[in-house]
Design an enzyme around this catalytic site. Structure first.
Site, mmCIF file in Angstrom:
data_model
loop_
_atom_site.group_PDB
_atom_site.id
_atom_site.type_symbol
_atom_site.label_atom_id
_atom_site.label_comp_id
_atom_site.label_asym_id
_atom_site.label_seq_id
_atom_site.Cartn_x
_atom_site.Cartn_y
_atom_site.Cartn_z
ATOM 1 C CG ASP A 131 11.766 -21.644 2.071
ATOM 2 O OD1 ASP A 131 12.060 -22.327 1.011
ATOM 3 O OD2 ASP A 131 11.368 -22.048 3.011
ATOM 4 C CG ASP A 134 14.060 -25.690 2.382
ATOM 5 O OD1 ASP A 134 13.894 -24.379 2.309
ATOM 6 O OD2 ASP A 134 15.068 -26.257 1.620
ATOM 7 C CG ASP A 156 13.839 -21.854 -2.840
ATOM 8 O OD1 ASP A 156 13.180 -21.035 -3.618
ATOM 9 O OD2 ASP A 156 13.262 -22.514 -2.162
ATOM 10 C CG ASP A 166 30.224 -14.397 -5.965
ATOM 11 O OD1 ASP A 166 31.225 -13.895 -5.945
ATOM 12 O OD2 ASP A 166 29.418 -14.069 -5.141
ATOM 13 C CG ASP A 191 35.114 -14.953 -3.067
ATOM 14 O OD1 ASP A 191 34.363 -14.024 -2.436
ATOM 15 O OD2 ASP A 191 35.662 -15.911 -2.581
ATOM 16 C CD GLU A 213 35.777 -10.554 -1.997
ATOM 17 O OE1 GLU A 213 35.271 -10.285 -0.855
ATOM 18 O OE2 GLU A 213 36.298 -11.650 -2.510
ATOM 19 C CG HIS A 257 28.303 -11.563 0.641
ATOM 20 N ND1 HIS A 257 28.762 -10.528 -0.434
ATOM 21 C CD2 HIS A 257 29.114 -12.452 0.783
ATOM 22 C CE1 HIS A 257 29.862 -11.012 -0.764
ATOM 23 N NE2 HIS A 257 30.410 -12.209 -0.088
#
Length: 581
Positions: A52, A56, A60, A129, A231, A285, A351
């Protein structure tokens, strides 16, 4: 063997002296035709949890940019980044509301351009992706689709008018009731969503929708990205008459959802419209329901995708353990099936999985480092493109969350609610989450021992693993024996030895329940890999004496002692050895 050596001679003749490349390449086994994506070492970054930059609590693009030199230092050659498109974030970005925009949490298009430039300056490619089995219900297409039955966007999605009665049951993976049809009163109709209610499935039967997608892909390819990961695309083709399916099919829904209808036609069209016009790689995928499905997806003469991404192995671990014999058999079968044609990915985490070492290794303080190194050795010495998930190079572990409030994954929260509603076994579910929740793989990257592991100066979007003070980049960077620096040795070894990419694979001592042993061989060079998957010493029986073999890499600080009768080798707990024969 003679034919094998002759074919290798022919490969190198074509590569270095043949003027008629097309003719030469046609006689080379497809699996040995050199491609950059076969030689790639892919590092997967989960952007929300990597770094980050603005406090926040959400990772990012500028955070990733600040760590590009670190990524380069790993020795990886490509980055796969999870979705960064505009999204209301119902499913952590896999619900896209604008395919040409950047999610505000992650930054701006200027940040993306800077990231892509920074990666390319360091010789690293970028794979994005592509989430087009479904969109967000906040995408303009869906907003228009639901306004009227006569909307030009109506057929961008799957609708079932209510006067026809309730549509035949379809299972939803993420819905709180596992019901994939959601009633929408605006036009008195149901829409289909295989995932969450906020992820309506796109209608690939509609050529206008397909060409919208191809235009989106060209937008990113024109920016200079290097590949697409599709995906859930195995679900994209559907029988739009939606016939009733057998009762109980949801217990094994893949044969009814995956590889249906005209999926191959869509992929061939996508290849013609996009892939054939850009130097990009493409990976699915999943790999369908069989080796035939997988080959149909990725064999070069099919003109569809470059490589398959099979889930057989990552679906194996359970809290009670898994069978190494089964593990070995799976990887050996996949290698055998793709020895001459097609190409596959090799991975143990992503993930959608809990942490690699917690599932396949041993995350106890005594064995975490050794088993992390051993598992990394496996990934980096198999034939196929290695995909490696961020944080595993540190040996990051499952978070061990105890309360449902600690979890952020919509699928987990919805299933918890369903069990509450139906009187299900909440305690068992929580135990399963602790071991297998994908939130385990999404906790913030552990950069150092400061507050929030150096991930953010604010409050992280998901809790940091409490062991960050022990397991972190700063602690491992200057330790020559760390998990991190061992991973760097592995990437260097793979890049320096083409036999680890293209070489023949041969499993040894197949019935050994504790040790995975195999050789890799190419152009007269040969390496032996020995991996002990247990916390006790284990023996492996080899077909020949290796006492004169050269030790290339060992995951222990002290190398093993030489044994002049080394056709039987005793490995220490979670030991990994690579020999040059």
């Amino acid at each position: 063997m003679r034919l094998y050596l002759l074919s290798l001679i022919f490969v190198f003749t074509c590569l270095f002296s043949c003027t008629q490349t097309a003719i030469c390449q046609s006689d080379i086994p497809e699996s040995n035709v050199k491609k950059w994506w076969k030689e790639a070492i892919v590092y997967q970054i989960y952007p929300r949890s990597f770094k980050d930059s603005d406090g926040d609590g959400i990772g990012d693009l500028k955070g990733i940019i600040s760590k590009l030199d670190y990524i380069k230092s790993l020795g990886v050659t490509a980055v796969w980044i999870n979705p960064i498109y505009s999204s209301p974030n119902d499913d952590n970005g896999y619900d896209v509301s604008d395919y040409r925009g950047i999610m505000k949490d992650f930054g701006t298009m200027a940040d993306f351009d800077a990231l892509l430039k920074g990666l390319h300056q360091r010789g690293i490619k970028l794979v994005m992706d592509l989430v087009v089995n479904h969109s967000s219900d906040e995408h303009e297409w869906f907003k228009q689709s639901r306004t009227s039955r006569t909307s030009p966007y109506r057929d961008y999605y799957h609708w079932w008018n209510a006067e026809r009665g309730k549509p035949p049951y379809r299972y939803s993976l993420f819905d709180v009731n596992h019901d994939a049809w959601k009633y929408d009163s605006l036009t008195n109709a149901y829409y289909l969503h295989y995932f969450s209610r906020k992820q309506p499935d796109l209608n690939w039967e509609n050529p206008k929708l397909r060409h919208e997608v191809y235009d989106i892909m060209k937008f990113w390819a024109d920016k200079g990205i290097d590949g697409f990961r599709l995906d859930a695309f195995g679900f994209a083709a559907k029988d739009t008459s939606f016939p009733a399916l057998p009762e109980g099919y949801e217990k094994n829904f893949m044969p009814y959802y995956s590889m249906q209808g005209n999926l191959h036609g869509y992929l061939q069209e996508m290849n013609k419209e996009v892939f054939s016009k850009y130097n990009v790689m493409s990976v699915a995928e999943g790999a369908g329901n069989s080796f035939k499905d997988a080959h149909n997806l990725v064999d070069a003469d099919r003109n569809e995708l470059n490589m398959a991404y099979p889930f057989d192995a990552v679906d194996m671990p359970k809290p009670e353990g898994y069978s190494l014999l089964r593990f070995k058999e799976l990887f050996s079968r996949w290698d055998s099936a793709f020895a001459n044609k097609g190409w596959v990915a090799v991975f143990l985490a992503n993930h959608d999985q809990a942490r690699m070492v917690s599932r396949f290794g041993n995350d106890s303080p005594e064995f975490r480092e050794l088993s992390s190194k051993m598992l990394s050795t496996f990934i980096m010495t198999m034939r196929g493109t290695p995909y490696y998930y961020n944080g595993d190079e540190l040996g990051m572990t499952n978070a061990g969350f105890d309360k449902i409030e600690d979890y952020k994954d919509m699928a987990a929260l919805n299933e918890y609610q369903r069990l509450k509603n139906t009187g299900g076994d909440i305690q068992l579910f929580m135990e399963q989450l602790k071991f297998g929740s994908r939130d385990n793989g999404r906790t913030p990257f552990q950069w150092n021992g400061s507050t929030n592991a150096g991930f953010t100066s604010g409050t992280p979007w998901i809790n940091v693993n409490p062991n960050y003070k022990v397991i972190n980049y700063a602690a491992e960077q200057n330790d020559p024996n760390s998990v991190l620096n061992y991973f760097r040795k592995l990437t260097k070894l793979r890049k320096q030895n083409q036999l680890l990419v293209y070489g023949k694979y041969n499993e040894l001592d197949k019935t050994n329940p504790d040790v995975y042993a195999y050789t890799r061989e190419l152009a007269g060079q040969k390496m032996l890999v020995l991996l002990n998957f247990t916390k006790t010493a284990a023996r492996v029986n080899l077909s020949s004496n290796i006492s004169t073999a050269q030790l290339v890499l060992c995951n222990y600080d002290k190398v093993p002692q030489k044994n002049k009768y080394a056709s039987v080798v005793t490995l220490r707990p979670y030991e990994a050895l690579i020999y040059k024969l």
